[in-house]
Design a protein around this motif. Structure first.
Motif, PDB file in Angstrom:
ATOM      1  N   THR A 128      13.796  30.601  20.595  1.00 10.85           N
ATOM      2  CA  THR A 128      15.127  31.199  20.509  1.00 10.85           C
ATOM      3  C   THR A 128      15.212  32.182  19.350  1.00 10.85           C
ATOM      4  OG1 THR A 128      15.993  29.051  21.227  1.00 10.85           O
ATOM      5  CG2 THR A 128      17.586  30.679  20.460  1.00 10.85           C
ATOM      6  N   MET A 129      14.768  31.733  18.166  1.00  9.47           N
ATOM      7  CA  MET A 129      14.916  32.572  16.985  1.00  9.47           C
ATOM      8  C   MET A 129      13.943  33.751  17.013  1.00  9.47           C
ATOM      9  SD  MET A 129      17.488  31.081  15.978  1.00  9.47           S
ATOM     10  CE  MET A 129      17.824  32.337  14.743  1.00  9.47           C
ATOM     11  N   ALA A 130      12.778  33.587  17.632  1.00 10.21           N
ATOM     12  CA  ALA A 130      11.887  34.732  17.813  1.00 10.21           C
ATOM     13  C   ALA A 130      12.540  35.760  18.733  1.00 10.21           C
ATOM     14  CB  ALA A 130      10.552  34.276  18.389  1.00 10.21           C
ATOM     15  N   THR A 131      13.295  35.295  19.720  1.00  8.65           N
ATOM     16  CA  THR A 131      14.009  36.203  20.635  1.00  8.65           C
ATOM     17  C   THR A 131      15.096  36.966  19.889  1.00  8.65           C
ATOM     18  OG1 THR A 131      13.577  34.717  22.498  1.00  8.65           O
ATOM     19  CG2 THR A 131      15.365  36.301  22.750  1.00  8.65           C
ATOM     20  N   VAL A 132      15.807  36.274  19.000  1.00  3.70           N
ATOM     21  CA  VAL A 132      16.835  36.950  18.179  1.00  3.70           C
ATOM     22  C   VAL A 132      16.194  38.089  17.386  1.00  3.70           C
ATOM     23  CG1 VAL A 132      18.328  36.634  16.159  1.00  3.70           C
ATOM     24  CG2 VAL A 132      18.392  34.977  18.051  1.00  3.70           C
ATOM     25  N   VAL A 133      15.047  37.816  16.770  1.00  3.49           N
ATOM     26  CA  VAL A 133      14.374  38.835  15.961  1.00  3.49           C
ATOM     27  C   VAL A 133      13.851  39.965  16.841  1.00  3.49           C
ATOM     28  CG1 VAL A 133      12.436  39.253  14.399  1.00  3.49           C
ATOM     29  CG2 VAL A 133      13.816  37.184  14.158  1.00  3.49           C
ATOM     30  N   ALA A 134      13.330  39.636  18.032  1.00  3.77           N
ATOM     31  CA  ALA A 134      12.837  40.677  18.933  1.00  3.77           C
ATOM     32  C   ALA A 134      13.967  41.608  19.355  1.00  3.77           C
ATOM     33  CB  ALA A 134      12.183  40.043  20.166  1.00  3.77           C
ATOM     34  N   SER A 135      15.154  41.050  19.612  1.00  2.62           N
ATOM     35  CA  SER A 135      16.295  41.885  19.983  1.00  2.62           C
ATOM     36  C   SER A 135      16.653  42.844  18.843  1.00  2.62           C
ATOM     37  CB  SER A 135      17.502  40.999  20.321  1.00  2.62           C
ATOM     38  OG  SER A 135      17.238  40.177  21.436  1.00  2.62           O
ATOM     39  N   ILE A 136      16.655  42.323  17.617  1.00  4.00           N
ATOM     40  CA  ILE A 136      16.966  43.169  16.461  1.00  4.00           C
ATOM     41  C   ILE A 136      15.891  44.239  16.284  1.00  4.00           C
ATOM     42  CG2 ILE A 136      17.183  43.164  13.942  1.00  4.00           C
ATOM     43  CD1 ILE A 136      18.376  40.313  14.213  1.00  4.00           C
ATOM     44  N   THR A 137      14.629  43.862  16.445  1.00  5.03           N
ATOM     45  CA  THR A 137      13.515  44.791  16.225  1.00  5.03           C
ATOM     46  C   THR A 137      13.502  45.897  17.271  1.00  5.03           C
ATOM     47  OG1 THR A 137      12.240  42.956  15.300  1.00  5.03           O
ATOM     48  CG2 THR A 137      11.024  44.952  15.880  1.00  5.03           C
ATOM     49  N   SER A 138      13.749  45.540  18.530  1.00  3.70           N
ATOM     50  CA  SER A 138      13.687  46.530  19.615  1.00  3.70           C
ATOM     51  C   SER A 138      14.980  47.313  19.772  1.00  3.70           C
ATOM     52  CB  SER A 138      13.356  45.827  20.939  1.00  3.70           C
ATOM     53  OG  SER A 138      14.429  44.981  21.340  1.00  3.70           O
ATOM     54  N   GLY A 139      16.076  46.760  19.248  1.00  2.00           N
ATOM     55  CA  GLY A 139      17.361  47.446  19.371  1.00  2.00           C
ATOM     56  C   GLY A 139      18.052  47.197  20.694  1.00  2.00           C
ATOM     57  N   ALA A 140      17.646  46.166  21.432  1.00  2.00           N
ATOM     58  CA  ALA A 140      18.275  45.850  22.716  1.00  2.00           C
ATOM     59  C   ALA A 140      18.159  44.355  22.966  1.00  2.00           C
ATOM     60  CB  ALA A 140      17.619  46.623  23.854  1.00  2.00           C
ATOM     61  N   THR A 141      19.130  43.799  23.684  1.00  2.00           N
ATOM     62  CA  THR A 141      19.091  42.384  24.033  1.00  2.00           C
ATOM     63  C   THR A 141      17.788  42.075  24.759  1.00  2.00           C
ATOM     64  OG1 THR A 141      21.498  42.392  24.295  1.00  2.00           O
ATOM     65  CG2 THR A 141      20.287  40.508  25.214  1.00  2.00           C
ATOM     66  N   THR A 142      17.048  41.116  24.242  1.00  2.00           N
ATOM     67  CA  THR A 142      15.712  40.816  24.761  1.00  2.00           C
ATOM     68  C   THR A 142      15.696  39.466  25.450  1.00  2.00           C
ATOM     69  OG1 THR A 142      14.645  42.132  23.033  1.00  2.00           O
ATOM     70  CG2 THR A 142      13.294  40.445  24.101  1.00  2.00           C
ATOM     71  N   VAL A 143      14.969  39.391  26.570  1.00  4.33           N
ATOM     72  CA  VAL A 143      14.679  38.106  27.221  1.00  4.33           C
ATOM     73  C   VAL A 143      13.165  37.932  27.158  1.00  4.33           C
ATOM     74  CG1 VAL A 143      14.732  36.767  29.352  1.00  4.33           C
ATOM     75  CG2 VAL A 143      16.664  38.246  28.756  1.00  4.33           C
ATOM     76  N   PRO A 144      12.667  36.858  26.550  1.00  2.00           N
ATOM     77  CA  PRO A 144      11.218  36.670  26.458  1.00  2.00           C
ATOM     78  C   PRO A 144      10.633  36.361  27.832  1.00  2.00           C
ATOM     79  CG  PRO A 144      12.349  34.714  25.692  1.00  2.00           C
ATOM     80  CD  PRO A 144      13.413  35.737  25.949  1.00  2.00           C
ATOM     81  N   TYR A 145       9.361  36.604  27.991  1.00  2.00           N
ATOM     82  CA  TYR A 145       8.694  36.240  29.242  1.00  2.00           C
ATOM     83  C   TYR A 145       7.242  35.887  28.957  1.00  2.00           C
ATOM     84  CZ  TYR A 145       6.383  40.846  29.539  1.00  2.00           C
ATOM     85  OH  TYR A 145       5.603  41.948  29.306  1.00  2.00           O
ATOM     86  N   LEU A 146       6.697  35.054  29.821  1.00  2.00           N
ATOM     87  CA  LEU A 146       5.316  34.598  29.700  1.00  2.00           C
ATOM     88  C   LEU A 146       4.495  34.926  30.940  1.00  2.00           C
ATOM     89  CD1 LEU A 146       3.173  32.917  28.101  1.00  2.00           C
ATOM     90  CD2 LEU A 146       4.047  30.906  29.329  1.00  2.00           C
ATOM     91  N   LEU A 147       5.153  34.989  32.104  1.00  2.00           N
ATOM     92  CA  LEU A 147       4.469  35.137  33.389  1.00  2.00           C
ATOM     93  C   LEU A 147       4.885  36.462  34.027  1.00  2.00           C
ATOM     94  CD1 LEU A 147       5.160  31.486  34.556  1.00  2.00           C
ATOM     95  CD2 LEU A 147       3.050  32.352  33.523  1.00  2.00           C
ATOM     96  N   PRO A 148       4.065  37.495  33.875  1.00  2.00           N
ATOM     97  CA  PRO A 148       4.451  38.827  34.361  1.00  2.00           C
ATOM     98  C   PRO A 148       4.733  38.876  35.860  1.00  2.00           C
ATOM     99  CG  PRO A 148       2.532  38.967  32.914  1.00  2.00           C
ATOM    100  CD  PRO A 148       2.769  37.529  33.180  1.00  2.00           C
TER     101      PRO A 148
END
Length: 628
Positions: A510-530
């Protein structure tokens, strides 16, 4: 006038002609052909006339190995002569749910005293079948699909193992219990349980104690020094190491009774199948499609005095297996291995999640062995502590604050009788009126709590959702996105929520997703299986908001509680956190970081630690150094 009498010979001829004209025509053979097809469908010839008494026993012997399978049999053609009829039979055997064995045979019907009967020949059941042959069916297990890393290399594939156990044919019954105990101690399994397993197995059984990677198994000399103990070479689908992303990737082993029952016939006793994690969830595609072989096998008993020539089995039907499909993940072998190596030095249960910030791809989701195999990286539920202040800061920005807005940061604040303080070691120079950016950088609890009147609990939940937190998504594997309960039950709870306590929970993911959203500048949804459809999310985070939050994270490293990451290069941002839990009160230690130059968003969680900067921080620093 007297009747004219025919001469005696003429009269006889007339009578004979009348008899011939009135006799029945040759009976139709088709009804018996249909009855034969019906009887063959049931593999029961008792309802049709036959010229051989052994026919039923031969049918039973020929088809015994096919079990409960029964064919569909249709009459495709009948060619009837004066005394014989040739019947073409079309068979369709259901070998498996999606596999059918289809073929045709020829049967002969003979007219005997105006009645048709079946001329028995095993070849009318199966083409080319001889009287001394039977059918054997074998299921052929396909090659299991590999699990792949993001770069296409194999993460989980066939690797050498040793099946270690007791061969009961090699040890006298009186010594079996002793050997079982000695082997159990050698390989680290429960001795009483293994002794019972050996005792319960058949007299010629090989009783398995454990399966170990060949590299981890005791030497064959140590094993075989125990009377009756042996190790057998085998292969199993395994990751590079036993711990490698184990809670997510899962394991493969012998199907349990429960899985067999749930499989609708897809699994049988002795089958290998996925037991947990991705291996279980995607077992059907990873496992592939079974193959089948049906062979004709001679049943001739050999006479030692007059040996019969050896007859090779011949294939009657073959459906080759289809190998399993590979399952591609986004894991980075380098990042995952580095994370596990680094966490192995942490004494409490710990987890690290690293995302590719630009798109949310999960590069690492590691736990250490103190986590007991639990998926705390992706599914743990913990108070995030001060790492949640990034969410609260976004809420305050939306309520009209700016990074320069001053907040009151006293040593302590009381809300409805509940006293809140700053963490031990908080710099006294950062008390008083300080800007929001400093409140985040120094992690001032009281400043955020004093700002609670600017934003309600719903505002916190909306800010969290913009950063990918608190909204459940189906990622194709278990993932926890955190929770920001609304409304707050009390004013005290809302105050605690401002610093990531109360009922707010998150996983490291969850918290890695929060940081990814801040870093990328857009709401991020993580994924593992392309190849698993990803949820489409419309970003509610603005570029300006993300820019302000990144600046606050950089200030945390430059002059705040994240100084442990200094020297790793420009652009590094972070947020530390501790969260109280339990009774007596203990604290979780957190630290999250953004590394835009290397497209990374990382969260580190340590279940018990005095501070995020002092406990989680060094682990995070080592990881960032290792993956550059």
């Amino acid at each position: 006038m007297p009747k004219r009498l025919l001469p005696p010979l003429a009269a006889l001829a007339l009578v004979a002609g009348l008899a011939t004209a009135c006799s029945d025509p040759t009976p139709d053979a088709e009804p018996l052909a249909e009855d034969l097809a019906t009887a063959l469908e049931a593999l029961d010839l008792s309802t049709v006339p036959l010229d051989a008494t052994e026919a039923q026993s031969q049918v039973t012997a020929i088809t015994e190995d096919l079990g409960e399978r029964r064919p569909t049999v249709e009459v495709s053609d009948v060619e009837q002569g004066e005394t014989t009829a040739d019947v073409t039979l079309a068979y369709a055997w259901p070998v498996a749910d999606d596999v059918t064995w289809s073929y045709e045979t020829q049967a002969r019907l003979d007219l005997v005293e105006d009645t048709w009967q079946v001329h028995w020949d095993p070849a009318l059941l199966v083409a080319d079948m001889g009287p001394d042959e039977r059918l054997e069916i074998e299921r052929v297990t396909p090659v299991r699909g590999n699990v792949l890393a993001g770069d296409g290399t194999v993460l989980v594939g066939p690797r050498a193992v040793q099946r270690i156990g007791i061969d009961k044919t090699l040890v006298p019954a009186a010594r079996q219990a002793t050997s079982a105990r000695d082997l159990a101690r050698l390989v680290g399994v429960d001795a009483p349980d293994f002794v019972r397993s050996v005792a319960a197995a058949g007299p010629r059984a090989f009783v398995e104690a454990i399966v170990l990677r060949t590299a981890d198994a005791p030497s064959s000399g140590r094993i075989e020094a125990i009377l009756g103990a042996r190790s057998l070479d085998d292969e199993l689908p395994l990751a590079p190491t036993a711990s490698f992303a184990a809670p997510i990737l899962g394991t493969v082993g012998e199907a349990t009774a429960e899985l067999i029952e749930q499989s609708d016939g897809r699994l049988e006793v002795g089958d290998r199948t996925g037991l947990s994690g991705l291996q279980l969830r995607y077992d059907e595609s990873l496992r592939g499609r079974d193959g089948w072989v049906i062979t004709r096998v001679s049943e001739v008993e050999d006479d030692p005095a007059n040996p019969a020539p050896e007859i090779e089995p011949s294939t009657a039907f073959e459906q080759p297996p289809e190998p399993g499909e590979p399952l591609r993940t986004t894991f980075s072998r380098q990042a995952q291995s580095a994370a596990e190596r680094i966490l192995s030095g942490s004494r409490p249960a710990s987890a690290l999640v690293a995302l590719r910030a630009s798109d949310g791809a999960i590069l690492a989701a590691a736990v250490n062995d103190r986590a007991g195999g639990q998926p705390i990286a992706n599914y743990g539920r913990y108070a995030p502590g001060s790492t949640f202040k990034l969410v609260a800061a976004l809420g305050l920005l939306r309520a009209g604050a700016t990074p320069s807005t001053t907040l009151s940061c006293p040593r302590a604040v009381v809300v409805d009788g509940k006293r809140f303080e700053n963490y031990d070691g908080y710099p006294a120079s950062a008390n008083g009126r300080i800007p929001l950016r400093s409140a985040i950088a120094q992690s001032c609890n009281t400043a955020m709590i004093n700002a609670r009147g600017r934003i309600d609990q719903a505002g916190l939940a909306d800010a969290a959702a913009s950063l990918g937190m608190g909204v459940d998504q189906d990622l194709g594997f278990p993932a926890y996105f955190g929770e920001v309960p609304t409304p707050a039950e009390t004013r005290t709870e809302h105050a605690a929520s401002m610093i990531g306590q109360g009922r707010i929970t998150a996983a490291p993911l969850t918290m890695a997703t929060v940081v990814a959203s801040i870093t990328s500048g857009a709401t991020t949804v993580p994924y593992l299986l392309p190849e698993v459809a990803q949820p489409e999310v419309e970003s509610t985070l603005t570029k300006a908001e993300a820019s302000d939050l990144r600046a606050m994270m950089r200030a945390t490293v430059a002059q705040g509680s994240g100084r442990v990451l200094q020297g790793l290069g420009p652009g590094i941002g972070a947020k530390t956190g501790t969260a109280e839990y339990g009774s007596p009160v203990r604290t979780h230690a957190w630290m999250v970081a953004s590394d835009p130059r290397h497209d990374l968003a990382v969260a580190v969680f340590v279940q018990n630690g005095d501070s995020g900067s002092g406990v989680a921080g060094p682990l995070l620093r080592k990881f960032l150094q290792a993956v550059r």
